[in-house]
Scaffold this motif. Sequence first.
Motif, PDB file in Angstrom:
ATOM      1  N   ALA A 272       0.803  -1.374  -0.074  1.00  0.00           N
ATOM      2  CA  ALA A 272       0.027  -0.010  -0.010  1.00  0.00           C
ATOM      3  C   ALA A 272       0.939   1.311   0.021  1.00  0.00           C
ATOM      4  O   ALA A 272       0.512   2.329  -0.567  1.00  0.00           O
ATOM      5  CB  ALA A 272      -1.039  -0.057   1.127  1.00  0.00           C
ATOM      6  N   LYS A 273       2.002   1.236   0.806  1.00  0.00           N
ATOM      7  CA  LYS A 273       2.880   2.285   0.723  1.00  0.00           C
ATOM      8  C   LYS A 273       3.608   2.658  -0.676  1.00  0.00           C
ATOM      9  O   LYS A 273       3.666   3.760  -1.057  1.00  0.00           O
ATOM     10  CB  LYS A 273       3.893   2.235   2.010  1.00  0.00           C
ATOM     11  CG  LYS A 273       4.817   3.297   2.036  1.00  0.00           C
ATOM     12  CD  LYS A 273       6.130   3.054   3.104  1.00  0.00           C
ATOM     13  CE  LYS A 273       7.175   4.112   3.361  1.00  0.00           C
ATOM     14  NZ  LYS A 273       7.988   3.935   4.502  1.00  0.00           N
TER      15      LYS A 273
ATOM     16  N   GLY B  47      -6.655   4.811   2.634  1.00  0.00           N
ATOM     17  CA  GLY B  47      -6.361   3.251   3.497  1.00  0.00           C
ATOM     18  C   GLY B  47      -7.451   3.109   4.283  1.00  0.00           C
ATOM     19  O   GLY B  47      -7.996   3.573   5.015  1.00  0.00           O
TER      20      GLY B  47
ATOM     21  N   CYS C 176      -0.555   5.767   3.339  1.00  0.00           N
ATOM     22  CA  CYS C 176      -1.692   6.285   2.561  1.00  0.00           C
ATOM     23  C   CYS C 176      -2.081   7.660   2.685  1.00  0.00           C
ATOM     24  O   CYS C 176      -1.628   8.341   3.818  1.00  0.00           O
ATOM     25  CB  CYS C 176      -2.806   5.587   2.530  1.00  0.00           C
ATOM     26  SG  CYS C 176      -2.736   3.843   2.103  1.00  0.00           S
TER      27      CYS C 176
ATOM     28  N   THR D 126      -4.506   7.724  -2.233  1.00  0.00           N
ATOM     29  CA  THR D 126      -5.042   6.731  -1.973  1.00  0.00           C
ATOM     30  C   THR D 126      -5.518   6.651  -0.462  1.00  0.00           C
ATOM     31  O   THR D 126      -4.915   7.567   0.544  1.00  0.00           O
ATOM     32  CB  THR D 126      -3.777   5.786  -1.606  1.00  0.00           C
ATOM     33  OG1 THR D 126      -2.752   6.065  -0.787  1.00  0.00           O
ATOM     34  CG2 THR D 126      -3.106   5.391  -3.137  1.00  0.00           C
TER      35      THR D 126
ATOM     36  N   THR E  73       0.898   4.104  -3.023  1.00  0.00           N
ATOM     37  CA  THR E  73       0.744   5.507  -2.618  1.00  0.00           C
ATOM     38  C   THR E  73       1.959   6.398  -3.267  1.00  0.00           C
ATOM     39  O   THR E  73       1.487   7.511  -3.894  1.00  0.00           O
ATOM     40  CB  THR E  73       0.858   5.649  -1.293  1.00  0.00           C
ATOM     41  OG1 THR E  73      -0.327   4.875  -0.528  1.00  0.00           O
ATOM     42  CG2 THR E  73       0.500   7.145  -0.883  1.00  0.00           C
TER      43      THR E  73
END
Length: 274
Positions: free
Chosen positions: A194-195, A207, A214, A205, A198
Amino acid sequence: MSVHTAKRRLAPTDITALKGERPIVSLTAYTTPIAKLLDPHVDFMLVGDSLGMVLYGLDSTVGVTIEMMIAHGQAVMRGSSHACVVVDLPFGSYQESRELAFRSAARVLKETGCSAIKLEGGAEMAETVHFLTQRGIPVLGHVGLMPQLINTTGGYRSLGRSDKEADKIRRDAVALDEAGAFAIVIEGTVEPLAKEITGTIKTPTIGIGASPACDGQVLVIDDVLGIFTDFKPRFVKRFANLAPEISEAVATYAEEVKARSFPGPEHTFQPHKG
């Protein structure tokens, strides 16, 4: 002579512009009273199809209808004036074709007055997202864990642990970024991925069970307040624990009704004297 100017409701473009400026704050909302309480504090409120489980007791979000989403979207709009309001398109209302998606989204925007819709899906929905955004409908994307696909993905679990899963989520996020989504929810995805996403895409983004890196965060309001107690995902932090307080208040009410101590004289209307 001063002229009073009403504060403008935040638009999807305002949400996009927050990337790199400060974290974006979002929560779900389903009712007018909750919307009034959240409105001063959040950048956007998401009328999520999570209402099927949280409010209606459904086992998943699959049974939610567009009529349910519109009714709750209207309620949230009545309770807000500052936050951008985004309404989920429910399962079956957009996947068949981009034309169906447009009709569903246009109906939601017209009947609720909300600013944008959210739909689930990555690369397979990119053409639809582009089709909508080119026709005046802002779209909040959603990748990673997608609750509407729970019947085909094997339940609620974190994703991105295998190279295959991670590559798919990357491709999905890039596809939605290029298709014109104003922001993208990343749900139930391992933190490093996720990082990475982003930092790679230009779209903000949001999260939920993703990463503090995010561009923003969203949670279900009933989880935040400790009202929905059926289960507590790892990524939820309860900022209050209202369920016991509600139960205690109702128990006290029941006791006072049975004891005839409620209503008291101060709660009743008496005829005027004289």
